[in-house]
Design a protein around this motif. Structure first.
Motif, mmCIF file in Angstrom:
data_model
loop_
_atom_site.group_PDB
_atom_site.id
_atom_site.type_symbol
_atom_site.label_atom_id
_atom_site.label_comp_id
_atom_site.label_asym_id
_atom_site.label_seq_id
_atom_site.Cartn_x
_atom_site.Cartn_y
_atom_site.Cartn_z
ATOM 1 N N ALA A 1 26.119 -26.564 -25.332
ATOM 2 C CA ALA A 1 26.384 -25.548 -26.360
ATOM 3 C C ALA A 1 25.524 -25.955 -27.546
ATOM 4 O O ALA A 1 25.541 -27.120 -27.955
ATOM 5 N N VAL A 2 24.757 -25.007 -28.084
ATOM 6 C CA VAL A 2 23.805 -25.344 -29.151
ATOM 7 C C VAL A 2 23.944 -24.330 -30.290
ATOM 8 O O VAL A 2 24.213 -23.148 -30.042
ATOM 9 N N LEU A 3 23.755 -24.792 -31.501
ATOM 10 C CA LEU A 3 23.722 -23.873 -32.639
ATOM 11 C C LEU A 3 22.650 -22.823 -32.364
ATOM 12 O O LEU A 3 21.514 -23.179 -32.010
ATOM 13 N N GLU A 4 23.009 -21.554 -32.528
ATOM 14 C CA GLU A 4 22.076 -20.486 -32.154
ATOM 15 C C GLU A 4 20.697 -20.653 -32.813
ATOM 16 O O GLU A 4 19.661 -20.517 -32.165
ATOM 17 N N LEU B 1 29.767 -27.823 -34.112
ATOM 18 C CA LEU B 1 28.379 -28.180 -33.782
ATOM 19 C C LEU B 1 27.565 -28.440 -35.057
ATOM 20 O O LEU B 1 26.733 -29.346 -35.115
ATOM 21 N N HIS B 2 27.845 -27.643 -36.071
ATOM 22 C CA HIS B 2 27.120 -27.770 -37.331
ATOM 23 C C HIS B 2 27.402 -29.129 -37.979
ATOM 24 O O HIS B 2 26.492 -29.839 -38.422
ATOM 25 N N ARG B 3 28.673 -29.507 -37.983
ATOM 26 C CA ARG B 3 29.051 -30.793 -38.577
ATOM 27 C C ARG B 3 28.482 -31.952 -37.745
ATOM 28 O O ARG B 3 28.009 -32.947 -38.290
ATOM 29 N N PHE B 4 28.520 -31.782 -36.419
ATOM 30 C CA PHE B 4 27.973 -32.811 -35.524
ATOM 31 C C PHE B 4 26.468 -32.983 -35.806
ATOM 32 O O PHE B 4 25.956 -34.098 -35.844
ATOM 33 N N ASN B 5 25.803 -31.865 -36.034
ATOM 34 C CA ASN B 5 24.367 -31.903 -36.348
ATOM 35 C C ASN B 5 24.122 -32.619 -37.679
ATOM 36 O O ASN B 5 23.191 -33.414 -37.813
ATOM 37 N N GLU B 6 24.990 -32.347 -38.667
ATOM 38 C CA GLU B 6 24.838 -33.024 -39.964
ATOM 39 C C GLU B 6 24.992 -34.540 -39.807
ATOM 40 O O GLU B 6 24.291 -35.323 -40.417
ATOM 41 N N LEU B 7 25.934 -34.935 -38.961
ATOM 42 C CA LEU B 7 26.210 -36.359 -38.788
ATOM 43 C C LEU B 7 25.151 -37.068 -37.951
ATOM 44 O O LEU B 7 24.846 -38.236 -38.171
ATOM 45 N N THR C 1 24.345 -20.383 -26.562
ATOM 46 C CA THR C 1 24.012 -20.389 -27.985
ATOM 47 C C THR C 1 25.269 -19.983 -28.765
ATOM 48 O O THR C 1 25.973 -19.048 -28.374
ATOM 49 N N VAL C 2 25.543 -20.716 -29.833
ATOM 50 C CA VAL C 2 26.780 -20.484 -30.582
ATOM 51 C C VAL C 2 26.431 -20.023 -31.996
ATOM 52 O O VAL C 2 25.706 -20.709 -32.724
ATOM 53 N N SER C 3 26.939 -18.859 -32.361
ATOM 54 C CA SER C 3 26.600 -18.329 -33.688
ATOM 55 C C SER C 3 27.813 -18.335 -34.609
ATOM 56 O O SER C 3 28.956 -18.333 -34.158
ATOM 57 N N LYS C 4 27.495 -18.309 -35.902
ATOM 58 C CA LYS C 4 28.522 -18.392 -36.932
ATOM 59 C C LYS C 4 29.456 -17.179 -36.874
ATOM 60 O O LYS C 4 30.672 -17.313 -36.983
ATOM 61 N N ASP C 5 28.875 -15.994 -36.678
ATOM 62 C CA ASP C 5 29.727 -14.807 -36.741
ATOM 63 C C ASP C 5 30.459 -14.539 -35.431
ATOM 64 O O ASP C 5 31.452 -13.817 -35.420
ATOM 65 N N GLN C 6 30.008 -15.120 -34.320
ATOM 66 C CA GLN C 6 30.675 -14.811 -33.057
ATOM 67 C C GLN C 6 31.680 -15.866 -32.617
ATOM 68 O O GLN C 6 32.592 -15.565 -31.854
ATOM 69 N N SER D 1 22.031 -16.612 -25.895
ATOM 70 C CA SER D 1 22.732 -16.752 -24.615
ATOM 71 C C SER D 1 24.187 -17.135 -24.918
ATOM 72 O O SER D 1 24.642 -18.238 -24.606
ATOM 73 N N PRO D 2 24.927 -16.222 -25.571
ATOM 74 C CA PRO D 2 26.265 -16.595 -26.043
ATOM 75 C C PRO D 2 27.276 -16.808 -24.919
ATOM 76 O O PRO D 2 28.325 -17.391 -25.147
ATOM 77 N N TYR D 3 26.933 -16.325 -23.717
ATOM 78 C CA TYR D 3 27.915 -16.414 -22.625
ATOM 79 C C TYR D 3 27.506 -17.408 -21.547
ATOM 80 O O TYR D 3 28.021 -17.388 -20.444
#
Ligand SMILES: [Fe+2]
Length: 610
Positions: A458-461, A539-545, A526-531, A474-476
């Motif tokens: 699963a990846v940040l879009e 994922l976003h926090r993991f990326n920051e870390l 792909t994982v998006s903020k609005d969906q 590829s959200p699904y």
């Protein structure tokens, strides 16, 4: 107009409810009964859908079934009376399966729920119109070409057509017994996997092999024509007579007997898997080219069980035959309930279909039951299970990201359950994709499944393009794409000695080794903020870390078990496996703090191996 759709009595029963074309709820019956891909009449799913819509069965505008039992019986009957020999036992079985059982559906439903909608009728939609509607209406396209790739419905196995606004038309079909789904299933059976669920394993096995037998298959088993249509050599198939669908002629052709399930996988089966995957991809690409030429459409929508073949979908995307492709996440027969409801609605409704051009209307496929924190806490307290409540959302997200970074394997349970076979973050097991040992560990100690099976990232879009050769969303998790060359650290060699499969799995191939398949591909979500806000935030926090915007996402279950639905299901799975942390909404459960239990291997008896 509120419409309920039902799919039942084949495999993967489900129900879906829509209100003025908007999807309110959709769910598979297996999640409630805990019997994977159950074909039972979906009583629990229907109850849940009615409850979610706040309506009684008798108040519905229509109740719709996802196929036409009479047409289906026509096929069964023509087999029985036609040119094929069918044993008496099998004829009886077909008769009870296709006619007696299905004719009884309206009465069975009335006995549980009362009157079937305002007209007390069960409407039917042909099987491939149900698939087509499930693909076209929720898609983000005002108009598109339609490709249905299936096992078999009533007669059609492959259908093509066009959707424009509210109108959907299937113009051509390939009919039973020529079937792409049955062809792939015959090889699934021959390679020792279970038909109707092991197709995914065959696809996962294919990249380990060499497609040495493509010519042999095309010369003997399936003839492919330029327009993508195809014809099966029926001498190789037993599905006309019994349920074992690859005939003994396979053994003679490949000079090896059909593999028995759970036995060692000889290299030959791996090469056969690679070969049939190639053949199926050739057919799909030819069908798509012909469809694009004839319809002049720039968009394509797909459904049907074969549309879940993510490797083929990835290849199709690379061909750039269509500008955009949307695939129904519940592409198998579970999607029939949604499709039949949508098909009925758009045929009857006077209002135009509204399309949001950027997003689909599938609501991230998060269409099943959810359990709020209060309910979960009540369950945990009542059961005397130790947990930590984390009421600060940002702190919770931070903790989850840090657990992943620490190498912990997490059962993540949050929000509405996914509709379709893939877990997309709501009922997921997540872990660190950078950890080389993670694939083996998750396969053997968490999922208890075959060690060759890959896991999906699963990846940040917005980061997907930096890690994968993928130009679309590829959200699904329905598209396989290659890991970008600059993320690779080793050149893959194909498996030459099956004894070394495990060694090769454990060789790091990229900076995200746990989700990089042997051919450097990955089945991307792909994982998006609005969906999918919460999964995105993790994922976003993991990326920051860590600087890595990716984690492993696999469904929350053990082998043979349907994806967990309730907090109880999740806790049971947590305790049966080596999952370290369970997150139930904002309740954190740590394995070491849980009451000591005897080793619980009951899942092996409880679930039939898939
Ligand atoms: Fe189907």
């Amino acid at each position: 107009m509120i419409v309920l759709g039902i799919s039942a009595y084949y495999h993967d029963s489900s129900a879906a409810i829509i209100n003025d074309g908007v999807i309110v709820a959709a769910v598979q019956e297996e999640r409630f009964t805990r019997v994977k891909q159950t074909a039972d009449l979906p009583i629990y799913s229907i109850s849940y859908c009615l409850e979610e819509a706040g309506i009684e069965m008798s108040e519905l505008d229509a109740v719709v079934f996802y196929e036409n039992p009479v047409l289906k019986f026509d096929r069964s009957l023509s087999l029985g009376l036609g040119r094929y020999h069918i044993s008496k036992d099998y004829q009886n079985k077909l008769f009870s399966k296709y006619i007696l059982q299905k004719l009884a559906i309206p009465q069975e439903l009335r006995e549980v729920f009362g009157q079937l909608g305002k007209n007390d009728l069960l409407y039917t939609v042909p099987h491939h119109y149900s698939h087509a509607a499930s693909a076209f209406y929720p898609s983000p396209f005002e108009e598109s070409a339609i490709l249905i790739l299936d096992g078999v419905g009533e007669w059609s196995t492959t259908s093509i057509g066009v959707g424009k606004g509210k109108k959907l038309e299937l113009t051509h079909s390939i009919d039973f017994p020529n079937s792409l789904g049955l062809l792939y299933s015959a090889f699934t059976y021959y390679c020792g996997f279970k038909v109707n669920s092991g197709e995914y394993k065959l696809m996962g096995l294919a990249p380990y092999g060499e497609a040495k037998y493509v010519k042999l298959i095309k010369d003997n088993i399936v003839e492919i024509f330029e327009d993508g249509s195809f014809s099966l050599n029926l001498e190789y198939f037993d599905f006309l007579d019994k349920e074992i669908i690859a005939s003994s002629k396979f053994d003679l052709l490949f000079k090896i007997k059909a593999r028995k399930s759970e036995t060692k996988i000889e290299i030959k089966y791996i090469d056969i898997a690679a070969s049939i995957q190639d053949v199926v991809e050739e057919i799909i690409i030819k069908l798509a080219k012909n469809l694009a030429k004839n319809t002049k459409q720039k968009n394509l929508v797909m459904a049907g069980g074969v549309a879940l073949n993510c490797s083929a979908n990835g290849k199709l995307l690379l061909e750039e035959i269509f500008e955009n492709i949307w695939i129904q996440p519940a592409s198998g027969d579970a999607g029939g309930s949604l499709g039949s409801a949508l098909s009925y609605y758009y045929a009857q409704s006077k209002t135009p279909r509204k399309v949001e051009n950027t997003n689909d209307s599938q609501k991230s496929s998060l269409l099943g039951p959810e359990y709020d924190s209060e309910t979960i806490q009540e369950y945990l307290r009542f059961s005397n299970l130790p947990f930590h409540l984390c009421e600060d959302y940002n702190l919770l997200i931070d903790k989850i990201a840090r657990y992943i970074d620490d190498g912990k394997i997490i059962g993540h349970f949050s929000g509405r359950m996914e509709y379709g076979p893939r877990a997309l973050g709501s009922r997921s097991i997540i872990g660190d994709a950078r950890d080389i040992k993670m694939q083996n560990q998750m396969n053997l100690k968490i999922k208890y499944r075959e060690s060759f099976r890959p896991f999906a990232p699963a990846v940040l879009e917005e980061e997907a393009k930096n890690y994968f050769d993928l130009n679309s969303k590829s959200p699904y998790m329905l598209i396989v794409a290659n890991v970008k060359t600059d993320k690779l650290i080793n050149n893959t060699t194909k498996i030459t000695d099956p004894k070394n499969i495990l060694d090769q799995i454990n060789e790091p191939r990229s900076i995200i080794p746990a989700v990089t398949h042997i051919d450097n591909s990955a089945r991307v979500q792909t994982v998006s903020k609005d969906q999918n806000r919460r999964f995105y935030d993790i994922l976003h926090r993991f990326n920051e870390l860590t600087g890595c915007p990716i984690c492993i996402n696999t469904s929350f279950n053990v082998r043979g078990e349907p994806i967990v639905c309730t907090p109880e299901d999740a806790y049971r799975c947590f305790m049966r496996t080596e999952i370290d942390i369970l997150i139930l909404e904002n309740c954190i459960l740590i394995k070491e703090e849980q009451p000591i239990r005897n080793k619980d291997d009951n899942w092996k008896d409880e679930y039939e191996l898939d």
